[in-house]
Design an enzyme around this catalytic site. Sequence first.
Site, PDB file in Angstrom:
ATOM      1  N   ASP A  28       0.836  -1.204   0.000  1.00  0.00           N
ATOM      2  CA  ASP A  28       0.000   0.000   0.000  1.00  0.00           C
ATOM      3  C   ASP A  28       0.871   1.253   0.000  1.00  0.00           C
ATOM      4  O   ASP A  28       1.694   1.451   0.891  1.00  0.00           O
ATOM      5  CB  ASP A  28      -0.893  -0.034   1.255  1.00  0.00           C
ATOM      6  CG  ASP A  28      -2.138   0.819   1.132  1.00  0.00           C
ATOM      7  OD1 ASP A  28      -2.059   1.900   0.522  1.00  0.00           O
ATOM      8  OD2 ASP A  28      -3.186   0.420   1.677  1.00  0.00           O
ATOM      9  N   THR A  70      -6.922   3.491  -2.174  1.00  0.00           N
ATOM     10  CA  THR A  70      -6.698   2.088  -1.817  1.00  0.00           C
ATOM     11  C   THR A  70      -7.781   1.159  -2.350  1.00  0.00           C
ATOM     12  O   THR A  70      -7.478   0.121  -2.953  1.00  0.00           O
ATOM     13  CB  THR A  70      -6.591   1.942  -0.292  1.00  0.00           C
ATOM     14  OG1 THR A  70      -5.436   2.652   0.155  1.00  0.00           O
ATOM     15  CG2 THR A  70      -6.478   0.488   0.124  1.00  0.00           C
ATOM     16  N   ASN A  91     -12.564   5.049  -1.543  1.00  0.00           N
ATOM     17  CA  ASN A  91     -12.659   4.286  -0.300  1.00  0.00           C
ATOM     18  C   ASN A  91     -14.047   4.450   0.302  1.00  0.00           C
ATOM     19  O   ASN A  91     -14.533   3.589   1.031  1.00  0.00           O
ATOM     20  CB  ASN A  91     -11.591   4.734   0.690  1.00  0.00           C
ATOM     21  CG  ASN A  91     -10.190   4.408   0.204  1.00  0.00           C
ATOM     22  OD1 ASN A  91      -9.986   3.467  -0.558  1.00  0.00           O
ATOM     23  ND2 ASN A  91      -9.219   5.198   0.632  1.00  0.00           N
ATOM     24  N   ARG A 153     -10.457  -3.668   3.178  1.00  0.00           N
ATOM     25  CA  ARG A 153     -10.557  -3.566   1.716  1.00  0.00           C
ATOM     26  C   ARG A 153      -9.319  -4.129   1.015  1.00  0.00           C
ATOM     27  O   ARG A 153      -9.393  -4.536  -0.138  1.00  0.00           O
ATOM     28  CB  ARG A 153     -10.801  -2.117   1.300  1.00  0.00           C
ATOM     29  CG  ARG A 153      -9.748  -1.099   1.746  1.00  0.00           C
ATOM     30  CD  ARG A 153     -10.223   0.317   1.485  1.00  0.00           C
ATOM     31  NE  ARG A 153      -9.255   1.360   1.844  1.00  0.00           N
ATOM     32  CZ  ARG A 153      -9.163   1.918   3.044  1.00  0.00           C
ATOM     33  NH1 ARG A 153      -9.976   1.534   4.018  1.00  0.00           N
ATOM     34  NH2 ARG A 153      -8.268   2.872   3.281  1.00  0.00           N
ATOM     35  N   ASP A 342      -1.114  -0.322  -4.702  1.00  0.00           N
ATOM     36  CA  ASP A 342      -2.459   0.164  -5.015  1.00  0.00           C
ATOM     37  C   ASP A 342      -2.482   1.631  -5.428  1.00  0.00           C
ATOM     38  O   ASP A 342      -3.490   2.130  -5.919  1.00  0.00           O
ATOM     39  CB  ASP A 342      -3.394  -0.065  -3.827  1.00  0.00           C
ATOM     40  CG  ASP A 342      -2.882   0.581  -2.549  1.00  0.00           C
ATOM     41  OD1 ASP A 342      -1.704   0.960  -2.475  1.00  0.00           O
ATOM     42  OD2 ASP A 342      -3.685   0.695  -1.594  1.00  0.00           O
ATOM     43  N   HIS A 477      -2.675  11.050  -1.445  1.00  0.00           N
ATOM     44  CA  HIS A 477      -2.602  10.610  -2.839  1.00  0.00           C
ATOM     45  C   HIS A 477      -3.996  10.688  -3.424  1.00  0.00           C
ATOM     46  O   HIS A 477      -4.954  11.006  -2.736  1.00  0.00           O
ATOM     47  CB  HIS A 477      -2.063   9.182  -2.906  1.00  0.00           C
ATOM     48  CG  HIS A 477      -2.744   8.259  -1.934  1.00  0.00           C
ATOM     49  ND1 HIS A 477      -3.963   7.670  -2.177  1.00  0.00           N
ATOM     50  CD2 HIS A 477      -2.400   7.890  -0.671  1.00  0.00           C
ATOM     51  CE1 HIS A 477      -4.327   6.957  -1.127  1.00  0.00           C
ATOM     52  NE2 HIS A 477      -3.406   7.075  -0.189  1.00  0.00           N
TER      53      HIS A 477
END
Length: 540
Positions: A28, A70, A91, A153, A342, A477
């Site tokens: 991640d 993510t 998300n 997730r 991701d 991000h």
Amino acid sequence: MRKLLLPVVLLCDIVGAQPKLVVGIVVDQMKYEYLERFEPLFDANGGFKRLLSEGFNYRNAHYNYSPTYTGPGHASIYTGTTPMYHGIVGNEWYDRYRQKSVYCAEDETVRTVGDDSREGLMSCRPLLASTITDELKLQSARSKVIGISVKDRGSIFPAGHAADAAYWLADESGRFITSTYYMSSLPKWVTDFNRQNLVDKYLSQNWTTALPLSAYLPYTEADDCSHEGTFTGMAKSVFPYPLPSLRQKGGRKLIKATPFGNSIIFDFAKEAIRHEKLGQRAETDFLAISFSSPDYIGHMFGPRSVEVADNYVRLDRELGEFLDYLDKTVGKGNYLIFLTADHAVADIPSYLIERRVPAGGFDYSVVNELKKHLFDTYGDSLVERATNLNIYLNHSAIQSRKLDYQKVMESAKYFLLSKSPIVHVFTAQEITQSHTLNFHHLSETARGYYYRRSGDIVMVLEPGYIEGSGARRGTTHGSMYPYDTRVPIVFYGAGIKAGNSSRRVHITDIAPTLALLLKTTFPNACMGHPLVEITDELTK
């Protein structure tokens, strides 16, 4: 026994037989550049050097859509498509039909398995497309598919709809949990693992640097950089971090923001391989692992911090140990690994500004200005919600006032374009008709857009700008710029020949590559292309 195994491994290489185990590794928030910048810090026997020297490395791999978060990232890796088709647009997003924000993996129809919290009310149901792991299960029902992460997730979307299990780490209890979507009770080995209370053990020590602090400084900013965030309970971001005292305020979830969040995932993955006999049966199995701690660390300290460098030094060592474990348990040549991320991450805006590089933040205050503009124009603010750089208009108000929907969007668009740091604004109409245009920012936006979950208007910020205050410590991000989209793609093991390529490839190319290697159907919404350097070499 060793003499009997050797011909089998050689035969696998010769005839291109399917691997016994596929291990998908998603780190991640891993920028590709970390593999190069931190390379002098990596151990000679570590995982990254082994993957790069013996595997095939794509040095110019990108996400081909925004937003780079993510949930969408994990979904895109495993479906081979983008939010346009798999529907995971963030998300979380605003559900205009239920008039509330929803989480990307939430499922109120299931219950938590493993503790008494609501942290397990999750499943893969919000994902609208099949995954490569689904296709493996559809082809071979006896194949086992298991997802593991500290984030729900990060486990759920890679494991897919048909998975045998997806496990994630609960914030409060520090246990690995799942939901009744997968099972009614935890396997004995998971219960036994949880009884070890490893989170408590890991948090009973300080986080110190794995190498002398001076070793990091050629590749990082100084420790205690003023632009970095801090743990609750500390005035400065400096080593060592007293985790036992920090835990008093942060609780067990503190482990997620330390390298020990990676350690417990490796511990759990090894137990899954051992007890589920992954890669040790007649069928091909799939273990989807996501390391989330680098994301928590990167958000807080930024990509040029000692903390991020130390995380990757430790991850490198543990990955090397994990590869040794796979060699011993599954057999070298019998497993296939791919490594990716991701999303990547932006530099901290205040860090860039201090160096005269354009950057800043976007705090959504312009949305209040937009509401006033629309009220002055139409007698109603007409904005229902704003999130993920999406603006959701109030369709009911537009209809009741008999307003022209297109004109309202156009009015909002040109108002927003007059505001810095917004560089582009796209309406729902433009996005849904984007196939007629060859415009990079529009096409990247369109591939990340799903009308029933996205807004009526999508904003694009200038490069270097992030959501949130520009004065904030830490970073985030989400953009379509290279600092957020460029990530590793490395294939290793099971007949993969060493090499590298600088041609541009996309994250959506991983799933169709795996489909050819595993001889499965492509995931049902797959839009990526097989990586020919991998697939053609193995079929010669």
